[in-house]
Design an enzyme around this catalytic site. Structure first.
Site, PDB file in Angstrom:
ATOM      1  CB  SER A  13     -57.508 -13.532 -14.033  1.00 16.69           C
ATOM      2  OG  SER A  13     -57.875 -14.547 -14.940  1.00 16.69           O
ATOM      3  CD  GLU A  23      -3.018  -0.884   0.082  1.00 18.89           C
ATOM      4  OE1 GLU A  23      -3.077   0.202  -0.517  1.00 18.89           O
ATOM      5  OE2 GLU A  23      -3.729  -1.860  -0.208  1.00 18.89           O
TER       6      GLU A  23
END
Length: 706
Positions: A342, A59
């Site tokens: 439906s 890092e």
């Protein structure tokens, strides 16, 4: 310096705290924290020297030499940006700057402005001045996100390896040190190849930084990336309520936040949702106990969604029942793999007929023998009988299939598609006549669409999150801007007819009726495709729906089995009523704390008595009151064979109130539940997980009931 002068303050509490995102309900009560409670904070003297060396090497190799900001790295990154080259292992930010960013600022790309970067650098200088290098490393190692809801490398050691940091090998520590850059991609369980590459990169960085020898790196790199991993790690994270209760809702919240460009696992934000926690708990109890509804077995499933018709807020949601300890599992409330039957009729047939053709509720439609255009395939109703010419009101209340499809013929696919689009419903392929008796939509979509009937014609896109507050204190507010989807007259007339579905003796939804409550709703069931229908009782159904609403709530419920094509994966006639019972139990609870308001007839609607029945008409509209829906006209034609989601062809179906007929259906992304023929999903609404299907990966044809 100009930007730095306005930099926020930074405290030790901010540096040492976890970065868990907190999710709240509508009242500001915490319902979930992503990873926070499971963090094992490791003090500096407990962190292995090897891990510190690995983190620094990958890092910020000049970590011990810089004062929180590294001009060399900044210049290098600037040159790389200008030249278009890669910066290699390291970026411009120091380890200290990364710590500051995680502690104070949002890491979302849209928030990484010059102002923020300048303030970040200024604060890094202050942190470096105040704390020792060892303490800064301690803060960083305990704060970084490590995937799967895990924060901190100490917690990650327990999660991935079941050990403390001090018990891990060089190979394992190197992997952990490299994960924060892309914790999901470097998950050794899910993506071992990426994880292996990243671990070896860290090992090489350690060699370059003279903290291990080449031979040590070579030896560690020979270790399998799977070595020592826990086979089934438990997911970190916790909730102040039973996580099962809010699981489906939280899952959708996370997806919603990610779609807005945030990462809830790394941004450490506060998310305020529209969840009614009391309603959610009640819905969970209804779905997971037999105290309210009697379920046939533990495999019987449901998906339910409740929205506020007046603003689009998702009030509560249940993605399934008896789901075990699965976190963020299949959410059947948002799946679109099952036919709605439906319940599609008000949305695609009768709503558009009133909106575009000015039909009154007394409009006569033919319930007579019908063949799909261009085929010899007959469409039937549940009783395989014909009633001749009946009113639109009668056809909808009784959920007759043939009148619904004939109505869609008169409306035309184009107008029906437009009406659906106004309600947030669409599909890639063209709609066909079969979609008039079944749509492949989710309970969430359907509850939001029916909500437009409930509020007088305005569609609100359903939403979960109303506010996000980032670490830096920036607030984002959200709402759903309603848009006119239909006229007030259309919404009122549909609602008036749907009241009869529940209150009329001939209605298909009487089980859902709550005496005294002003409400409206529609049923839906789907039948099996003709090629497998013989494997089941003649009255068996695959799916059963009920969608209903009041002035305050709109609720849609799907019920069925994930693996619907198994010996026991079908619904008996009695079991198709369970969706109605779920609605009734939940709506009774919801309505007990709000006013019971009826809908007020708008001036655009006129009431007249026709054949002894009070019928509704659009005021000042012109139409032939004695007219009857015509046979299929060329202008409105959309051949069944043009269906894009072809499986076979449509055939007979049945209605909610009785047994269905055998039928084939070829639905282009259509479904036929409670309708006549429609394609039913070959995979269930849960097919994305373990559900089997009646056909392969396409929608298989099926008949549908009322």
């Amino acid at each position: 310096m100009y930007y730095a002068k306005d930099a926020p303050s930074i405290s030790e509490k901010q540096l040492s705290s976890d970065e868990a995102t907190v999710i709240y309900d509508k009242n500001g009560e915490t319902i979930s924290r992503l990873g926070a409670q499971d963090r094992d904070y490791v003090k500096a003297d407990e962190i292995p020297k090897t891990l510190k060396s690995a983190v620094v090497s990958i890092e910020d190799k000049r970590f011990y030499k810089n004062n929180g900001v590294d001009p060399v790295r900044i210049l290098g990154a600037t040159f790389a940006n200008v030249s278009g080259s890669s910066l290699g292992l390291q970026g411009a930010s120091t380890l200290t700057q990364q710590l500051v960013k995680l502690s104070v600022f949002s890491i979302a790309a849209k928030d990484r402005t010059l102002r923020v970067k300048s303030q970040e650098a200024w604060l890094a200088l202050q942190v470096d001045k105040k704390y020792s290098k060892d303490k800064i490393l301690e803060f960083y190692i305990n704060k970084v996100y490590m995937g799967n809801g895990v924060y901190g490398m100490g917690t990650a050691a327990k999660y991935y390896y079941g050990k403390s940091l001090s018990d891990l090998s060089l190979s394992q520590l190197a992997l952990l040190a490299g994960m924060p850059q892309a914790p999901t991609s470097y998950d050794p369980n899910k993506y071992p190849d990426y994880a292996l590459s990243r671990r070896n990169t860290v090992l090489q960085a350690m060699v370059n930084n003279n903290v291990i020898t080449k031979s040590q790196a070579n030896e560690a790199s020979k270790t399998s990336i799977k070595s020592g991993l826990v086979k089934s790690p438990s997911i970190a994270g916790s909730s102040t309520v039973n996580s099962k209760v809010v699981d489906s809702y939280v899952k959708q919240v996370i997806s919603s936040v990610e779609a807005k460009g945030f990462d809830p696992y790394t941004d450490g934000m506060k998310i305020y949702t529209n969840l009614d926690l009391d309603a959610q708990k009640q819905l969970y109890k209804i779905g997971n106990t037999n105290d309210y509804v009697q379920y046939p077995d533990s495999k019987f499933q449901l998906g339910a969604s409740i929205t506020n018709p007046n603003n689009g807020k998702v009030v509560a949601m249940l993605g399934g029942r008896q789901t075990g300890n699965v976190t963020y599992g299949l959410n059947r409330a948002v799946q679109t793999d099952r036919s709605s039957g439906s319940t599609a009729k008000p949305l695609m047939d009768y709503g558009p007929a009133i909106q575009y053709l000015n039909w009154p509720t007394s409009r006569k439609v033919k319930d007579e023998a019908f063949k799909y255009p261009g085929t010899n395939i007959k469409l039937y109703d549940f009783d395989r009988q014909y009633q001749g010419k009946i009113t639109m009101r009668q056809a909808l209340v009784q959920s007759r299939n043939i009148p619904a499809v004939r109505t869609l013929q008169d409306v035309g696919i184009s107008k029906a598609t437009n009406f659906l689009s106004n309600l947030g419903i669409s599909q890639k392929s063209n709609y066909t006549l079969q979609n008039g008796i079944g749509l492949y939509i989710s309970p969430l979509q359907e509850s939001a669409a029916y909500a437009a009937f409930a509020n007088g014609g305005t569609y609100y896109k359903p939403y979960y999150v109303n506010k996000i507050v980032t670490q830096s204190g920036k607030t984002y507010r959200y709402s759903s801007q309603g848009k006119r989807a239909m006229s007030k007259a259309t919404a009122y007339m549909i609602t008036d007819m749907l009241k009869g579905v529940m209150s009329s003796s001939t209605g298909s939804g009487t089980t859902a009726n709550i005496p005294g409550l002003y409400q409206a709703g529609k049923t839906g069931t789907t039948a099996y495709p003709s090629d497998i229908a013989s494997n089941y009782p003649s009255t068996a159904s695959m799916d059963a729906w009920f969608t209903g609403y009041t002035r305050h709530y709109s609720m849609s419920v799907w019920t069925g089995y994930d693996q619907q094509n198994t010996a026991s994966g079908f619904l008996s006639q009695q079991e198709t009523l369970i969706s109605q019972s779920i609605y009734k139990s939940m709506m009774s609870y919801l309505s007990s704390s709000v006013t019971n308001e009826n809908w007020v007839k708008p001036s655009s609607v006129t009431e007249r008595t026709v054949d002894g029945v009070k019928e509704l008409f659009k005021t000042n509209s012109t139409y032939d009151t004695s007219g009857t829906s015509d046979d299929y006209s060329t202008n409105n034609s959309t051949s069944v064979s043009s269906s894009s989601r072809t499986a076979s062809t449509p055939a007979a179906t049945s209605s909610d109130t009785s047994a269905k007929s055998s039928s084939n259906s070829n639905s282009s992304n259509s479904s036929s539940n409670n309708s006549s023929t429609s394609s039913s999903s070959s995979s269930s609404s849960a097919s994305s997980s373990s559900s089997s299907s009646s056909s392969s990966s396409t929608k298989s044809s099926s008949s549908s009931k009322n």
